[in-house]
Design a protein around this motif. Structure first.
Motif, PDB file in Angstrom:
ATOM      1  N   SER A   1       9.069 -24.584  17.525  1.00  0.00           N
ATOM      2  CA  SER A   1       9.928 -24.499  18.696  1.00  0.00           C
ATOM      3  C   SER A   1       9.069 -24.520  19.956  1.00  0.00           C
ATOM      4  CB  SER A   1      10.769 -23.215  18.661  1.00  0.00           C
ATOM      5  OG  SER A   1       9.950 -22.080  18.902  1.00  0.00           O
ATOM      6  N   GLY A   2       9.653 -24.940  21.057  1.00  0.00           N
ATOM      7  CA  GLY A   2       8.927 -24.978  22.307  1.00  0.00           C
ATOM      8  C   GLY A   2       8.396 -23.619  22.727  1.00  0.00           C
ATOM      9  N   ARG A   3       9.171 -22.566  22.447  1.00  0.00           N
ATOM     10  CA  ARG A   3       8.713 -21.221  22.860  1.00  0.00           C
ATOM     11  C   ARG A   3       7.509 -20.783  22.034  1.00  0.00           C
ATOM     12  NH1 ARG A   3      13.763 -20.740  21.496  1.00  0.00           N
ATOM     13  NH2 ARG A   3      14.337 -20.069  23.585  1.00  0.00           N
ATOM     14  N   VAL A   4       7.462 -21.170  20.749  1.00  0.00           N
ATOM     15  CA  VAL A   4       6.297 -20.835  19.925  1.00  0.00           C
ATOM     16  C   VAL A   4       5.081 -21.624  20.399  1.00  0.00           C
ATOM     17  CG1 VAL A   4       5.298 -21.012  17.611  1.00  0.00           C
ATOM     18  CG2 VAL A   4       7.618 -20.146  17.896  1.00  0.00           C
ATOM     19  N   VAL A   5       5.268 -22.904  20.719  1.00  0.00           N
ATOM     20  CA  VAL A   5       4.162 -23.714  21.230  1.00  0.00           C
ATOM     21  C   VAL A   5       3.616 -23.108  22.516  1.00  0.00           C
ATOM     22  CG1 VAL A   5       3.558 -25.948  22.237  1.00  0.00           C
ATOM     23  CG2 VAL A   5       4.912 -25.864  20.136  1.00  0.00           C
ATOM     24  N   ALA A   6       4.505 -22.726  23.437  1.00  0.00           N
ATOM     25  CA  ALA A   6       4.065 -22.151  24.710  1.00  0.00           C
ATOM     26  C   ALA A   6       3.254 -20.884  24.486  1.00  0.00           C
ATOM     27  CB  ALA A   6       5.277 -21.862  25.599  1.00  0.00           C
ATOM     28  N   GLU A   7       3.705 -20.039  23.569  1.00  0.00           N
ATOM     29  CA  GLU A   7       2.998 -18.786  23.299  1.00  0.00           C
ATOM     30  C   GLU A   7       1.617 -19.061  22.715  1.00  0.00           C
ATOM     31  OE1 GLU A   7       2.851 -14.861  23.861  1.00  0.00           O
ATOM     32  OE2 GLU A   7       4.745 -15.936  24.121  1.00  0.00           O
ATOM     33  N   LEU A   8       1.544 -19.983  21.769  1.00  0.00           N
ATOM     34  CA  LEU A   8       0.261 -20.324  21.161  1.00  0.00           C
ATOM     35  C   LEU A   8      -0.730 -20.885  22.184  1.00  0.00           C
ATOM     36  CD1 LEU A   8       1.374 -22.056  17.834  1.00  0.00           C
ATOM     37  CD2 LEU A   8       0.133 -19.907  18.016  1.00  0.00           C
ATOM     38  N   LEU A   9      -0.253 -21.823  23.001  1.00  0.00           N
ATOM     39  CA  LEU A   9      -1.142 -22.473  23.957  1.00  0.00           C
ATOM     40  C   LEU A   9      -1.567 -21.529  25.071  1.00  0.00           C
ATOM     41  CD1 LEU A   9       0.424 -26.041  24.292  1.00  0.00           C
ATOM     42  CD2 LEU A   9      -1.203 -25.162  22.616  1.00  0.00           C
ATOM     43  N   ALA A  10      -0.651 -20.664  25.499  1.00  0.00           N
ATOM     44  CA  ALA A  10      -0.988 -19.711  26.560  1.00  0.00           C
ATOM     45  C   ALA A  10      -2.114 -18.789  26.112  1.00  0.00           C
ATOM     46  CB  ALA A  10       0.247 -18.909  26.955  1.00  0.00           C
ATOM     47  N   SER A  11      -2.100 -18.407  24.836  1.00  0.00           N
ATOM     48  CA  SER A  11      -3.135 -17.497  24.334  1.00  0.00           C
ATOM     49  C   SER A  11      -4.505 -18.157  24.290  1.00  0.00           C
ATOM     50  CB  SER A  11      -2.763 -16.987  22.940  1.00  0.00           C
ATOM     51  OG  SER A  11      -2.807 -18.032  21.982  1.00  0.00           O
ATOM     52  N   GLU A  12      -4.528 -19.515  24.306  1.00  0.00           N
ATOM     53  CA  GLU A  12      -5.785 -20.251  24.237  1.00  0.00           C
ATOM     54  C   GLU A  12      -6.145 -20.932  25.551  1.00  0.00           C
ATOM     55  OE1 GLU A  12      -7.804 -20.317  21.595  1.00  0.00           O
ATOM     56  OE2 GLU A  12      -6.455 -19.046  20.408  1.00  0.00           O
TER      57      GLU A  12
END
Length: 262
Positions: A84-95
């Protein structure tokens, strides 16, 4: 290829770049969408390794809202993770990574740098505070913006199987204060958080103050459900078709085990 929800939202945003509501609506669709994240190789358990690019604006990964678009970009079948877009955003923000959406393959081609991804992740993470009040009366809803009604209708259409229905009603509490409440009826166990978050996102991406709407949950047999049906605006949530569960969940599909970047 048929236009997607992201194509439509992106086109509306591009036609009126000064309209904050349309910009927020695009980002809401991005958070809701299933995205195909281009990987370096096949996922191993819950570990994924996205391909990272730097077009000169900072490191980013590539996502597509259709599997065919990813294949078109690469020119051949390629490994991906559907998230999901929200999971992608969370993953990328952490990196500290940005993202490129549908680059060169769709009208919704779009770049979002690392700061933009961090903003999106934080916005999607926001949740309303829990409040308690003694209701004295339920009345028909009045005075809420049409944008919010449409946003709720769109958002609840994605909440498949989380509740039977929802009612939007006006409220008067024991002090005489007036407000509005979205009441879910027949919510499944453990769905309260996801539904409350969905309402919070509808408010946020409509540009409406979070305090404009309370959220409540009732059993279908609760007497208040009949009162809500008399005065409330009803939203029917879609119900899932009965299908066999996959033996091994794909990366990102188990909320208790989100994928990890390698």
């Amino acid at each position: 290829m048929t236009k997607t929800a992201l194509d439509t939202a992106h086109a509306a945003m591009a036609e009126a770049p000064a309209d904050d509501k349309l910009r927020l609506r695009f980002f809401e669709r991005l958070g809701d969408a299933e995205l195909f994240l281009l990987l370096e190789g096949e996922a191993v358990a819950d570990q994924i390794s996205p391909q990272v690019f730097d077009p000169g604006t900072g490191a980013m990964v590539l996502v597509f809202d259709r599997e065919e678009r990813l294949t078109q970009f690469v020119g051949a079948a390629a490994p991906y993770a559907a998230l999901s877009g929200r999971v992608v955003a969370e993953l990328l923000a952490s990196e500290g990574l940005g993202l490129g959406l549908n680059l060169d393959v769709a009208p919704s081609s779009f770049l979002l740098d690392a700061d933009g991804v961090a903003w999106l992740a934080q916005t999607l993470r926001n949740a309303p505070d829990a409040v308690e009040a003694r209701l004295a009366e339920l009345v028909a809803p009045a005075g809420l913006p049409d944008d919010l009604i449409r946003a709720l209708d769109t958002k609840l259409a994605t909440a498949t199987g989380l509740a039977q229905m929802a009612y939007l009603a006006g409220t008067i509490d024991s002090t005489g204060a007036r407000g509005h409440m979205l009441a879910f009826v027949g919510a499944t166990p453990e769905a309260d958080g996801a539904l409350t978050q969905a309402v919070a996102e509808a408010l946020t991406f409509s540009g409406i103050e979070a305090g404009a709407l309370d959220v409540a949950f009732f059993d279908a047999r609760d007497p208040i459900a009949e009162r809500l049906a008399r005065v409330g605006l009803r939203f029917d949530l879609p119900q899932p078709a009965l299908v066999a569960a996959p033996r091994v969940p794909a990366p990102g599909m188990d909320p208790e085990r989100p994928p990890k970047l390698r």
